[in-house]
Design a protein around this motif. Sequence first.
Motif, PDB file in Angstrom:
ATOM      1  N   ASP A   1       0.749  -1.202   0.145  1.00  0.00           N
ATOM      2  CA  ASP A   1       0.045   0.045  -0.130  1.00  0.00           C
ATOM      3  C   ASP A   1       0.839   1.352  -0.149  1.00  0.00           C
ATOM      4  OD1 ASP A   1      -2.579  -1.311   0.239  1.00  0.00           O
ATOM      5  OD2 ASP A   1      -2.238  -1.501   2.299  1.00  0.00           O
ATOM      6  N   ARG A   2       1.972   1.239   0.961  1.00  0.00           N
ATOM      7  CA  ARG A   2       2.728   2.205   0.889  1.00  0.00           C
ATOM      8  C   ARG A   2       3.518   2.684  -0.195  1.00  0.00           C
ATOM      9  NH1 ARG A   2       5.407   5.188   5.031  1.00  0.00           N
ATOM     10  NH2 ARG A   2       3.285   5.002   6.034  1.00  0.00           N
ATOM     11  N   MET A   3       4.002   1.489  -1.017  1.00  0.00           N
ATOM     12  CA  MET A   3       4.891   1.645  -2.292  1.00  0.00           C
ATOM     13  C   MET A   3       3.983   2.325  -3.440  1.00  0.00           C
ATOM     14  SD  MET A   3       6.959  -1.199  -4.254  1.00  0.00           S
ATOM     15  CE  MET A   3       7.477  -1.013  -6.050  1.00  0.00           C
ATOM     16  N   VAL A   4       2.671   1.698  -3.490  1.00  0.00           N
ATOM     17  CA  VAL A   4       2.116   2.319  -4.802  1.00  0.00           C
ATOM     18  C   VAL A   4       1.365   3.579  -4.492  1.00  0.00           C
ATOM     19  CG1 VAL A   4       1.469  -0.220  -5.426  1.00  0.00           C
ATOM     20  CG2 VAL A   4      -0.247   0.996  -4.087  1.00  0.00           C
ATOM     21  N   HIS A   5       1.167   4.044  -3.250  1.00  0.00           N
ATOM     22  CA  HIS A   5       0.731   5.367  -2.898  1.00  0.00           C
ATOM     23  C   HIS A   5       1.812   6.540  -3.083  1.00  0.00           C
ATOM     24  CE1 HIS A   5      -2.993   3.238  -0.937  1.00  0.00           C
ATOM     25  NE2 HIS A   5      -3.052   3.202  -2.223  1.00  0.00           N
ATOM     26  N   SER A   6       2.847   6.159  -2.469  1.00  0.00           N
ATOM     27  CA  SER A   6       3.951   7.127  -2.197  1.00  0.00           C
ATOM     28  C   SER A   6       4.963   7.205  -3.447  1.00  0.00           C
ATOM     29  CB  SER A   6       5.024   6.829  -0.937  1.00  0.00           C
ATOM     30  OG  SER A   6       5.600   5.429  -1.290  1.00  0.00           O
ATOM     31  N   ASP A   7       4.837   6.169  -4.279  1.00  0.00           N
ATOM     32  CA  ASP A   7       5.937   6.168  -5.333  1.00  0.00           C
ATOM     33  C   ASP A   7       5.080   5.438  -6.573  1.00  0.00           C
ATOM     34  OD1 ASP A   7       7.882   6.144  -7.364  1.00  0.00           O
ATOM     35  OD2 ASP A   7       9.231   4.810  -6.246  1.00  0.00           O
ATOM     36  N   PRO A   8       4.071   6.206  -7.000  1.00  0.00           N
ATOM     37  CA  PRO A   8       3.255   5.379  -8.164  1.00  0.00           C
ATOM     38  C   PRO A   8       4.049   4.946  -9.335  1.00  0.00           C
ATOM     39  CG  PRO A   8       2.616   7.974  -7.990  1.00  0.00           C
ATOM     40  CD  PRO A   8       3.646   7.308  -6.828  1.00  0.00           C
ATOM     41  N   GLY A   9       5.140   5.885  -9.756  1.00  0.00           N
ATOM     42  CA  GLY A   9       5.943   5.372 -11.101  1.00  0.00           C
ATOM     43  C   GLY A   9       6.587   4.218 -10.787  1.00  0.00           C
ATOM     44  N   SER A  10       6.549   3.555  -9.600  1.00  0.00           N
ATOM     45  CA  SER A  10       7.371   2.395  -9.498  1.00  0.00           C
ATOM     46  C   SER A  10       6.457   1.267 -10.069  1.00  0.00           C
ATOM     47  CB  SER A  10       7.595   1.967  -8.057  1.00  0.00           C
ATOM     48  OG  SER A  10       6.110   1.832  -7.262  1.00  0.00           O
ATOM     49  N   ILE A  11       5.041   1.572 -10.522  1.00  0.00           N
ATOM     50  CA  ILE A  11       4.172   0.414 -10.901  1.00  0.00           C
ATOM     51  C   ILE A  11       3.923   0.825 -12.363  1.00  0.00           C
ATOM     52  CG2 ILE A  11       2.128  -0.753 -10.567  1.00  0.00           C
ATOM     53  CD1 ILE A  11       4.087  -0.953  -8.390  1.00  0.00           C
TER      54      ILE A  11
ATOM     55  N   GLY B   1      13.009  -7.115  -2.332  1.00  0.00           N
ATOM     56  CA  GLY B   1      12.392  -6.118  -1.518  1.00  0.00           C
ATOM     57  C   GLY B   1      13.550  -5.432  -0.570  1.00  0.00           C
ATOM     58  N   TYR B   2      14.693  -6.402  -0.174  1.00  0.00           N
ATOM     59  CA  TYR B   2      15.508  -5.740   0.736  1.00  0.00           C
ATOM     60  C   TYR B   2      17.026  -5.916  -0.038  1.00  0.00           C
ATOM     61  CZ  TYR B   2      12.075  -5.856   4.271  1.00  0.00           C
ATOM     62  OH  TYR B   2      11.109  -5.380   5.197  1.00  0.00           O
ATOM     63  N   GLY B   3      17.153  -6.075  -1.431  1.00  0.00           N
ATOM     64  CA  GLY B   3      18.254  -6.215  -1.893  1.00  0.00           C
ATOM     65  C   GLY B   3      18.490  -5.239  -3.036  1.00  0.00           C
ATOM     66  N   ASN B   4      17.712  -5.291  -4.365  1.00  0.00           N
ATOM     67  CA  ASN B   4      17.833  -4.432  -5.110  1.00  0.00           C
ATOM     68  C   ASN B   4      16.698  -3.238  -5.299  1.00  0.00           C
ATOM     69  OD1 ASN B   4      15.238  -5.621  -6.510  1.00  0.00           O
ATOM     70  ND2 ASN B   4      16.521  -7.144  -7.480  1.00  0.00           N
ATOM     71  N   GLY B   5      15.721  -3.396  -4.153  1.00  0.00           N
ATOM     72  CA  GLY B   5      14.747  -2.441  -4.254  1.00  0.00           C
ATOM     73  C   GLY B   5      13.505  -2.276  -5.263  1.00  0.00           C
ATOM     74  N   GLY B   6      13.609  -3.502  -6.015  1.00  0.00           N
ATOM     75  CA  GLY B   6      12.385  -3.363  -6.955  1.00  0.00           C
ATOM     76  C   GLY B   6      11.048  -3.576  -6.419  1.00  0.00           C
TER      77      GLY B   6
ATOM     78  N   ALA C   1      15.473 -19.675 -28.892  1.00  0.00           N
ATOM     79  CA  ALA C   1      14.494 -20.729 -29.429  1.00  0.00           C
ATOM     80  C   ALA C   1      13.214 -20.924 -28.517  1.00  0.00           C
ATOM     81  CB  ALA C   1      15.056 -22.003 -29.904  1.00  0.00           C
ATOM     82  N   TRP C   2      13.518 -20.654 -27.036  1.00  0.00           N
ATOM     83  CA  TRP C   2      12.571 -20.950 -26.358  1.00  0.00           C
ATOM     84  C   TRP C   2      11.224 -19.981 -26.423  1.00  0.00           C
ATOM     85  CZ3 TRP C   2      15.997 -20.844 -21.218  1.00  0.00           C
ATOM     86  CH2 TRP C   2      16.413 -21.990 -21.225  1.00  0.00           C
ATOM     87  N   PRO C   3       9.909 -20.573 -26.627  1.00  0.00           N
ATOM     88  CA  PRO C   3       8.710 -19.450 -26.782  1.00  0.00           C
ATOM     89  C   PRO C   3       8.596 -18.652 -25.623  1.00  0.00           C
ATOM     90  CG  PRO C   3       8.156 -21.856 -27.187  1.00  0.00           C
ATOM     91  CD  PRO C   3       9.488 -21.962 -26.452  1.00  0.00           C
ATOM     92  N   GLU C   4       8.268 -17.336 -25.866  1.00  0.00           N
ATOM     93  CA  GLU C   4       8.032 -16.419 -24.871  1.00  0.00           C
ATOM     94  C   GLU C   4       6.451 -16.395 -24.599  1.00  0.00           C
ATOM     95  OE1 GLU C   4       9.883 -12.817 -26.228  1.00  0.00           O
ATOM     96  OE2 GLU C   4      11.786 -13.723 -26.197  1.00  0.00           O
ATOM     97  N   SER C   5       6.366 -15.637 -23.178  1.00  0.00           N
ATOM     98  CA  SER C   5       5.006 -15.144 -22.621  1.00  0.00           C
ATOM     99  C   SER C   5       4.944 -13.617 -22.955  1.00  0.00           C
ATOM    100  CB  SER C   5       4.838 -15.832 -21.071  1.00  0.00           C
ATOM    101  OG  SER C   5       5.857 -14.996 -20.392  1.00  0.00           O
ATOM    102  N   SER C   6       4.136 -13.236 -22.354  1.00  0.00           N
ATOM    103  CA  SER C   6       3.927 -11.849 -22.369  1.00  0.00           C
ATOM    104  C   SER C   6       4.973 -11.046 -21.447  1.00  0.00           C
ATOM    105  CB  SER C   6       2.582 -11.211 -22.314  1.00  0.00           C
ATOM    106  OG  SER C   6       2.347 -11.575 -20.847  1.00  0.00           O
ATOM    107  N   LEU C   7       5.502 -11.759 -20.548  1.00  0.00           N
ATOM    108  CA  LEU C   7       6.413 -11.274 -19.598  1.00  0.00           C
ATOM    109  C   LEU C   7       8.004 -11.796 -20.143  1.00  0.00           C
ATOM    110  CD1 LEU C   7       5.189 -11.779 -15.961  1.00  0.00           C
ATOM    111  CD2 LEU C   7       5.863  -9.776 -17.182  1.00  0.00           C
TER     112      LEU C   7
ATOM    113  N   THR D   1       4.927  -5.142  -9.934  1.00  0.00           N
ATOM    114  CA  THR D   1       5.225  -3.825 -10.646  1.00  0.00           C
ATOM    115  C   THR D   1       4.589  -3.840 -11.849  1.00  0.00           C
ATOM    116  OG1 THR D   1       7.374  -4.790 -11.132  1.00  0.00           O
ATOM    117  CG2 THR D   1       7.403  -3.698  -8.959  1.00  0.00           C
ATOM    118  N   GLN D   2       4.174  -4.932 -12.425  1.00  0.00           N
ATOM    119  CA  GLN D   2       3.648  -5.216 -13.820  1.00  0.00           C
ATOM    120  C   GLN D   2       2.154  -4.398 -14.027  1.00  0.00           C
ATOM    121  OE1 GLN D   2       5.363  -5.457 -16.580  1.00  0.00           O
ATOM    122  NE2 GLN D   2       7.060  -5.367 -15.206  1.00  0.00           N
ATOM    123  N   GLY D   3       1.507  -4.116 -12.695  1.00  0.00           N
ATOM    124  CA  GLY D   3       0.189  -3.591 -12.611  1.00  0.00           C
ATOM    125  C   GLY D   3      -0.777  -4.685 -13.136  1.00  0.00           C
ATOM    126  N   TYR D   4      -1.691  -4.103 -13.963  1.00  0.00           N
ATOM    127  CA  TYR D   4      -2.730  -5.230 -14.687  1.00  0.00           C
ATOM    128  C   TYR D   4      -2.347  -5.351 -16.104  1.00  0.00           C
ATOM    129  CZ  TYR D   4      -5.005  -3.923 -10.465  1.00  0.00           C
ATOM    130  OH  TYR D   4      -5.392  -3.869  -9.027  1.00  0.00           O
TER     131      TYR D   4
END
Length: 493
Positions: free
Chosen positions: A57-67, A198-203, A364-370, A451-454
């Motif tokens: 809750d804190r992350m998405v509200h205080s740093d909306p650009g992170s999502i 969460g506690y290493g690279n901050g993503g 050659a591996w098939p990809e998903s949307s991620l 972080t990929q939202g919807y």
Amino acid sequence: MRSCLILLMAFVPIFTFAQDEFLYGTFPDGFMWGAATAAYQVEGGWDADGKGESIWDRMVHSDPGSILNQDTGDIAADSYHKYAEDVAALKETGVDFYRFSLSWSRLLPTGRVDVVNEAGVAFYNALIDALLANGVQPMVTLYHWDLPQPLEDQGGWLNETLIVPAFAEYAAFAFEAFGDRVKLWLTLNEPWVQAVMGYGNGGNAPRVVGSGITDYLSGLNQLKAHAEAWHVYNEQFRPTQAGQCAITLDVVWMEPKTQLALDIEAAERSLQFKLGWFAHPIFSLEGDYPASMKEAVARHSAEEGYPESRLPEMGEEWRLRILGTSDFFGLNHYTTSLVEHSVWPGTGTSFDRDQDTTQSADPAWPESSLGWLKVVPWGFRKALNWIKSEYGDVPVWITENGYADLGELQDLDRISFYRAYIDEVLKAVVLDGCNVVGYTAWSILDNFEWTQGYSQKFGLYQVDFNDPSRPRTRKESAIAYAQIISDNGFPQP
């Protein structure tokens, strides 16, 4: 230099299987089929009826650009109000169990048991009762990354003296409130992700940056908290509730990019840094961190001028306290990486640098949307065999496996994914003797994909996030998965 080294295949298990043949057959009687969600990803109601604030809750509200697209989980799929429709979808799919997580903040707004939100207790009671009334067994995760913000304000997973007893208290509260009906418990979901991202690279929330130091500390505190919760269940609740309590860990299968000894070693080392970090202290015979991880971090720490290893000592008392604290092996798996030995240039301290590896994907591996989720079904079988080789005949519940797309109802690629990956599980069970007892599709619903939202959809049921009523629509994959469940696998056509 690489080619001059002696091959070490005798020391590292190499699994080679036919990768293209589909196996027709069925799973053993009693095999369990399920689907999953996580509280922050589907519930919404972020501040409804006395719920406290979480780190997400804190992350998405205080740093909306992170999502991506500045999305939030404020409403998500609105399962807080529409759980009955979720239960109906689960029943329609024919699952045996539903894996969901409790929102710690919804139950205990401060994170401690001194303030109880009775509306949160009532919500989960209603959900559990609805599941059981429809023949679906609840599998409950205590923690899926949504730490109460008041605990984070005091150091969160970096503050051992706070977080370990707080989590044990929370676990006891949940066991007391719901354990008369819940017989399958998971303490933590993917502690590797919480630690590294969460506690290493901050993503991810809470966005702490300190890779190579704070990620290791938070990882150890998660292991300690998990162990304390397991002991609480084992000693205080198991005698009367007769359930099981475990942990869920995630693995990317690490395939050597070449058959050179250095790359074979590197793939094994990556597995130990990914899965062994948390599995070895719990499931191995001796406990503690994997030897290769301890050696690598100690060596890098010395090279960087640290007086001791940046990997915090577990200590003998905690080694014994953590060892054996899981009644089964919860496993999340999605994809595979190619791994090669690589000495990183320059200087610096980081979790990635400590491993001396580089990961890539076969084009050659098939990809998903991620981008990270490549479709590599045979890696699943190899991962299950590695667990059997490393930790013995421990029962394995596959607690997540799924495919990302952009939300199509005619989701044929997801159907292909499920058929291929589940068939590799079948091979591991029938041909290799792996002790897999259950499988969980991620997810029953489209949801907030962190972080990929919807933008990314994993659901068997589509959720229209542009409609305030959040209607659910059954996808083709839900029909296909229901058929697999009904057939208990893939009978010979």
